[in-house]
Structure formats: structure tokens, C-alpha cells
Write an enzyme that holds these catalytic residues in place. Structure first.
Site, short mmCIF file in Angstrom:
data_model
loop_
_atom_site.label_atom_id
_atom_site.label_comp_id
_atom_site.label_asym_id
_atom_site.label_seq_id
_atom_site.Cartn_x
_atom_site.Cartn_y
_atom_site.Cartn_z
N ARG A 198 -5.30 29.05 30.18
CA ARG A 198 -4.94 27.62 30.25
C ARG A 198 -4.45 27.22 31.64
O ARG A 198 -4.78 26.15 32.13
CB ARG A 198 -3.88 27.32 29.21
CG ARG A 198 -4.42 27.52 27.80
CD ARG A 198 -3.65 26.69 26.86
NE ARG A 198 -3.95 27.02 25.48
CZ ARG A 198 -3.15 26.72 24.48
NH1 ARG A 198 -2.02 26.11 24.71
NH2 ARG A 198 -3.49 27.02 23.25
N ASP A 231 5.79 13.50 20.29
CA ASP A 231 5.38 14.86 20.68
C ASP A 231 5.81 15.03 22.13
O ASP A 231 5.97 14.04 22.86
CB ASP A 231 3.86 15.02 20.54
CG ASP A 231 3.44 16.49 20.47
OD1 ASP A 231 3.09 16.96 19.37
OD2 ASP A 231 3.45 17.17 21.52
C1 LIG Z 1 0.82 23.23 16.01
S1 LIG Z 1 1.15 21.55 16.40
C2 LIG Z 1 1.67 20.94 14.81
C3 LIG Z 1 1.17 19.54 14.56
C4 LIG Z 1 1.53 18.94 13.22
N1 LIG Z 1 2.96 18.78 13.08
C5 LIG Z 1 0.97 19.76 12.07
O1 LIG Z 1 1.74 20.43 11.38
O2 LIG Z 1 -0.24 19.73 11.86
C6 LIG Z 1 2.70 21.69 17.30
C7 LIG Z 1 3.01 20.46 18.14
O3 LIG Z 1 4.36 20.56 18.59
C8 LIG Z 1 4.43 20.04 19.90
N2 LIG Z 1 5.64 20.56 20.58
C9 LIG Z 1 5.85 21.79 21.12
N3 LIG Z 1 7.06 21.87 21.67
C10 LIG Z 1 7.66 20.66 21.47
C11 LIG Z 1 8.92 20.12 21.82
N4 LIG Z 1 9.84 20.83 22.50
N5 LIG Z 1 9.19 18.84 21.46
C12 LIG Z 1 8.27 18.10 20.79
N6 LIG Z 1 7.06 18.56 20.44
C13 LIG Z 1 6.75 19.83 20.77
C14 LIG Z 1 3.14 20.48 20.55
O4 LIG Z 1 2.81 19.69 21.66
C15 LIG Z 1 2.15 20.34 19.38
O5 LIG Z 1 1.48 19.11 19.42
#
Ligand SMILES: C[S@@+](CC[C@H](N)C(=O)[O-])C[C@H]1O[C@@H](n2cnc3c(N)ncnc32)[C@H](O)[C@@H]1O
Length: 273
Positions: free
Chosen positions: A38, A141
Site C-alpha cells: 500500500r 470514518d
Molecule cells: C473494516 S471497516 C468496517 C466498516 C463497517 N463498519 C462494517 O462493519 O462493515 C473499518 C473502518 O474503520 C475505519 N477506521 C479505522 N481506524 C479508525 C479510527 N481511528 N477512527 C475512525 N475510523 C477508523 C477504517 O477507515 C474503515 O473504513
């Protein structure tokens, strides 16, 4: 080290420290190849010849916009419409129970590319007049790129294949001509969700109490236990008594029994203080 060269341990540890500091994400040892792949893309885009010099540039510029690209590159955004569908059934029940309530507030706190908040919006729309008078859906997010995708509401048709025909017709427009193979969330649904960037690990959230529902699914797995517990307590403090927190299928052990009751797998209810 060129952009595509194998990542050495010391550089990996450096990346690990920086993303942990910025986003709370604790990268496991198995993520070396992912990190390398990445960040190599960022290096190529910026024409920087090595990862250590990229990291030096970042370190030397705490306010640089590149930090956001660095964070975007290292988040994992896997999601789907109506993922872990039992939460959406539970939400529909809660909305019906709140029939007549003036305002019902939902925070979707790791909304990724939008499939989760649009699923919430579909449920809200379907419950319609059988639910609260007004429903506010806030979706956040840390990753600005996924937020942009989410707010546009444009997806490949395969993404909505699992939805019923009724939902596809009611909530999506199929692309024609150059947009063939894609679909877009209908304008009436687009109006229902407000997107903004928010880092869950930051000390202050621009989200006010009281909330009826918080979705925080499949993101806490990337954080350390102490951060997870802290987060869950902060969510509880924002929820009104009787409000609900939904977490991901592999997220548990928050030691929050004094503030939240586990009502069914991965669904918690705020206790009365
Ligand atoms: C695996 S996805 C889950 C998406 C959705 N909640 C689901 O369950 O399908 C995790 C998301 O968390 C976000 N994320 C990671 N660290 C974060 C943080 N410190 N604050 C807010 N969002 C975060 C990532 O950018 C990503 O879009």
C-alpha cells in the site's frame, strides 16, 4: 530501499508506530506485505525513492496533508450492505418502538465506503411513519477517501446483488450508457445521511448526546484492548438510557457491565445511570 523492495523490520516498526499514534490501529506482524504494497503506491505517486525517506518527510511535517494519505493507505475498509443483518432487524424494531418520538439519532462511527450507513437509511425509510417523526443519521470514518465514496453513493452493481429486488428498485438507480454496470443511491436516500471525518481515537468527538443508536462494527478489532474499553465507555456516555450499541461479530470483552447490558450477541443496551 526502492518503493517495491522488501520492507525491513525497522521500517515496518516505524510505520507501525506512526499509524498507531495517528489512528490507534495496532498492525499485527502479518501485515508487513500489506503495508509494503500500500505504501509503495504512495511512494510511486510522490516519486519518493524509499520508504524511510517518505517516513522522514512525514515525521518532519506533522501538519502535512500527506498524513491523511498515509492513514487512508493503511486502513482496512472491507464492508457490505446489510452485513451482520441481525443488527438491522434489531434497529427496525427499535425504530418502531420509538414511534411518535420527535427525534431518533443514529451514529455510524466507522462507515467505510457507505454500505453500512446506506443500509441504516434503507431501514429508516422502510419503517417510515411507523417510527419516529425524524431520524438523524451521522456517518463518520477516519479515512477521507472512503468517506468520499460513501457520500457519492455510487457502487458497482455486484455490490447490491444480495439485496432484495424491492430494495434495489426502491433505493438505487441503475447506470445507463457509460455508467452501465454501476448504480447510485437515489437522491431521497442520499438526503438522509450526513458524513464527516472523525478519528475515534481523538479526545474530542463533534457528536453530541443523546444518541439512540451507535454502530461501531469491525473497527475495534484494529485497536488495543484498552482503547476498545475506553471507546465503549465513551459510546455509553453518549447513549440515552435504553439506547443501543452494535459491535462487530468478533468484538467482545469490554468489561462494561456497569454501563451496558449485553442483550443479544454483539448488541448492548445502555443501562439507566
Ligand atoms: C473494516 S471497516 C468496517 C466498516 C463497517 N463498519 C462494517 O462493519 O462493515 C473499518 C473502518 O474503520 C475505519 N477506521 C479505522 N481506524 C479508525 C479510527 N481511528 N477512527 C475512525 N475510523 C477508523 C477504517 O477507515 C474503515 O473504513
Amino acid at each position: 530501499m526502492s518503493p517495491d523492495q522488501q520492507l525491513d523490520r525497522k521500517t515496518f516498526e516505524r510505520v507501525r508506530g506512526l499509524i498507531h499514534q495517528r489512528a490507534g490501529i495496532a498492525l499485527g506482524d502479518s501485515k508487513q506485505a500489506m503495508v509494503q504494497g500500500r505504501l509503495a503506491k504512495r511512494l510511486r505517486a510522490l516519486r519518493v525513492d524509499s520508504l524511510p525517506s517518505y517516513l522522514d518527510q512525514l515525521d518532519g511535517n506533522p501538519q502535512s496533508d500527506e498524513w491523511q494519505h498515509f492513514t487512508n493507505a493503511l486502513t482496512t475498509n472491507l464492508t457490505a450492505f446489510f452485513r451482520e443483518s441481525h443488527h438491522f432487524e434489531h434497529l427496525a424494531q427499535q425504530l418502531r418502538l420509538a414511534k411518535g418520538q420527535d427525534l431518533f439519532r443514529i451514529w455510524c462511527s466507522a462507515s467505510s465506503t457507505g454500505e453500512e450507513p446506506w443500509s441504516i437509511a434503507m431501514v429508516v425509510d422502510e419503517v417510515g411513519q411507523q417510527g419516529p417523526r425524524k431520524v438523524e443519521i451521522m456517518a463518520t470514518d477516519i479515512d477521507t477517501q472512503v468517506l468520499q465514496t460513501a457520500a457519492q453513493g455510487i457502487y458497482q452493481l455486484e455490490r447490491i446483488e444480495g439485496l432484495s429486488v424491492a430494495r434495489r428498485q426502491r433505493f438505487f438507480l441503475k447506470g445507463q450508457g457509460p455508467k452501465l454496470g454501476r448504480c447510485r443511491v437515489r437522491p431521497a436516500l442520499l438526503k438522509r445521511v450526513q458524513f464527516q471525518q472523525l478519528n475515534l481515537l481523538s479526545g474530542r468527538w463533534p457528536i453530541e448526546a443523546p444518541l439512540d443508536v451507535v454502530f461501531c462494527r469491525n473497527v475495534m478489532i484494529y485497536f488495543e484492548k484498552a482503547s476498545q474499553r475506553d471507546l465503549v465507555r465513551r459510546f455509553a456516555a453518549l447513549l440515552k438510557p435504553g439506547g443501543h450499541l452494535y459491535v462487530g461479530h468478533s468484538e467482545s470483552q469490554f468489561h462494561c457491565e456497569d454501563v451496558l447490558d449485553l442483550v443479544e450477541r454483539t448488541t448492548y443496551r445502555r443501562r439507566a445511570p
